[in-house]
Design an enzyme around this catalytic site. Sequence first.
Site, PDB file in Angstrom:
ATOM      1  N   GLY A   1       0.794  -1.234   0.000  1.00  0.00           N
ATOM      2  CA  GLY A   1       0.000   0.000   0.000  1.00  0.00           C
ATOM      3  C   GLY A   1       0.820   1.273   0.000  1.00  0.00           C
ATOM      4  O   GLY A   1       0.259   2.358   0.156  1.00  0.00           O
TER       5      GLY A   1
ATOM      6  N   PRO B   1       5.341  -4.624  -0.776  1.00  0.00           N
ATOM      7  CA  PRO B   1       4.994  -3.616  -1.779  1.00  0.00           C
ATOM      8  C   PRO B   1       4.754  -4.235  -3.153  1.00  0.00           C
ATOM      9  O   PRO B   1       5.426  -5.201  -3.535  1.00  0.00           O
ATOM     10  CB  PRO B   1       6.226  -2.705  -1.810  1.00  0.00           C
TER      11      PRO B   1
ATOM     12  N   CYS C   1     -16.551  -1.954 -26.683  1.00  0.00           N
ATOM     13  CA  CYS C   1     -17.957  -1.597 -26.829  1.00  0.00           C
ATOM     14  C   CYS C   1     -18.525  -1.269 -25.456  1.00  0.00           C
ATOM     15  O   CYS C   1     -19.369  -1.993 -24.915  1.00  0.00           O
ATOM     16  CB  CYS C   1     -18.719  -2.743 -27.464  1.00  0.00           C
TER      17      CYS C   1
HETATM   18  C1  LIG Z   1      -2.135  -8.756   1.119  1.00  0.00           C
HETATM   19  C2  LIG Z   1      -1.598  -7.738   0.183  1.00  0.00           C
HETATM   20  N1  LIG Z   1      -0.292  -7.423   0.258  1.00  0.00           N
HETATM   21  C3  LIG Z   1       0.241  -6.514  -0.593  1.00  0.00           C
HETATM   22  C4  LIG Z   1      -0.526  -5.876  -1.555  1.00  0.00           C
HETATM   23  C5  LIG Z   1       0.134  -4.903  -2.475  1.00  0.00           C
HETATM   24  O1  LIG Z   1      -0.371  -3.613  -2.355  1.00  0.00           O
HETATM   25  P1  LIG Z   1       0.289  -2.419  -3.182  1.00  0.00           P
HETATM   26  O2  LIG Z   1       0.421  -2.858  -4.573  1.00  0.00           O
HETATM   27  O3  LIG Z   1      -0.649  -1.285  -3.007  1.00  0.00           O
HETATM   28  O4  LIG Z   1       1.638  -2.173  -2.548  1.00  0.00           O
HETATM   29  C6  LIG Z   1      -1.888  -6.180  -1.658  1.00  0.00           C
HETATM   30  C7  LIG Z   1      -2.726  -5.513  -2.676  1.00  0.00           C
HETATM   31  O5  LIG Z   1      -3.884  -5.706  -2.832  1.00  0.00           O
HETATM   32  C8  LIG Z   1      -2.447  -7.136  -0.762  1.00  0.00           C
HETATM   33  O6  LIG Z   1      -3.729  -7.470  -0.831  1.00  0.00           O
END
Ligand SMILES: Cc1ncc(COP(=O)(O)O)c(C=O)c1O
Length: 412
Positions: free
Chosen positions: A228, A273, A341
């Site tokens: 995140g 990440p 479409c």
């Molecule tokens: C459990 C988990 N870890 C990591 C991520 C990766 O998140 P991001 O791509 O935002 O770093 C996600 C994304 O949905 C997730 O569900």
Amino acid sequence: VLEFAGVSAATLAETYGTPLVVIDLEVVDAAIDAFVHACAPHGVEISYAAKAFVSIGFARHLLARGLGLDVCSTGELLIAQRAGYAPSGLTLHGAGKTDDDLRAAAQGLVGRIAVDGIDELRRLAAAARAQRVDVLLRLNSGVEARTHAFVRTGGDDTKFGIHPRDEADAAAIIAAHPHLRFAGLHAHMGSQIYDSQAFAGHAEALVDAAARFAGYGLMSEQAVVGGGFGVATQRGADERPLDLDETIATLVRRTAQRAQALGIPVPRIGIEPGRAIVAAAGTTLYRVQALKRQTTRTFVVVDGGMTDNPRPAIYGARHHVASVRRPGAADIDVTISGRSCENDELGPARLPHDLQAGDLLAMETTGAYTFSMASNYNRFPRPAVVAVEGGKHRLFIRRETLDDVIRTDADG
Ligand SMILES: Cc1ncc(COP(=O)(O)O)c(C=O)c1O
């Protein structure tokens, strides 16, 4: 001239066709270096979330740089295996794991599994009869992050994670099954978080949970705080890049303080990440098919759309779009649209007034959750993905052919 790692956009489009997803590995490496710089001094483990984007070649690239890999299906697991990942480098995720997923964990094909619910834990316990399986329990930390702030919510109402009321049951199931080894806890806050305090608050909440599990006799060696980490997606948007060094240092410090205050061992921290490693490294090249002046707007219809990038349709995501051939000419306001479409608008853009069919456009920051979410709607073939590095280019994923598109048709 628009270039990626020394290779011109025009060369790539001519060589591989369009739409084309270009992954600049030099940008990927800079992102990895930033994470390693922030994490290594604190012993924080990095596992890349394959769902953002993965191919065998890309997974090999990550393996060579020492990253672990999170997979959330047997499809992603197969890619990891072909790339050469050992089970110890892999974590299995998934919000609704199938018997095949659970069997993969029970057979030791992954180093650990993040269990996402009580039913799943029971099913895993039944499947894991032959060898030990390392289990992370996925919880909700109850921390909800917005772009610039975070709040603690009373209870998260999403499908993800084990609810606090089920924690005692989860602990009892693990205690009753010697093949399940409790490795620790996991929680993922969400996506595009720009607030380092949110990560620290989230980690503290996980330590609080670790103390509850310690009360059941289960010690958390690991606390995996998910992904995140926010990245800028649209130029000029109000998105402050996250200071990774500060974010990781703060969450490590606050984790240790909280664990000491609660009298439990300090867990090893892991992060996952996805977007922050690959989003900025990706650019999608489209060819303009038509310009259409409608009542109030001018539409630029490109040769892709929601089938190769569903993010604008699903999340209202916006990506900056530039003209490859005629930058600098007087710009006009247009709406980029796909060729499906559907009302598959890809968002507004400012593009040269003399743009024509056949011109190349570059849509930026499309490395994450675009190709990995691509579909064959309208029976469009999925695009190719090409990697660029040091003036060289090579295919990660070839363009689908029409034969690929109909290969599962039983009457073909
Ligand atoms: C459990 C988990 N870890 C990591 C991520 C990766 O998140 P991001 O791509 O935002 O770093 C996600 C994304 O949905 C997730 O569900």
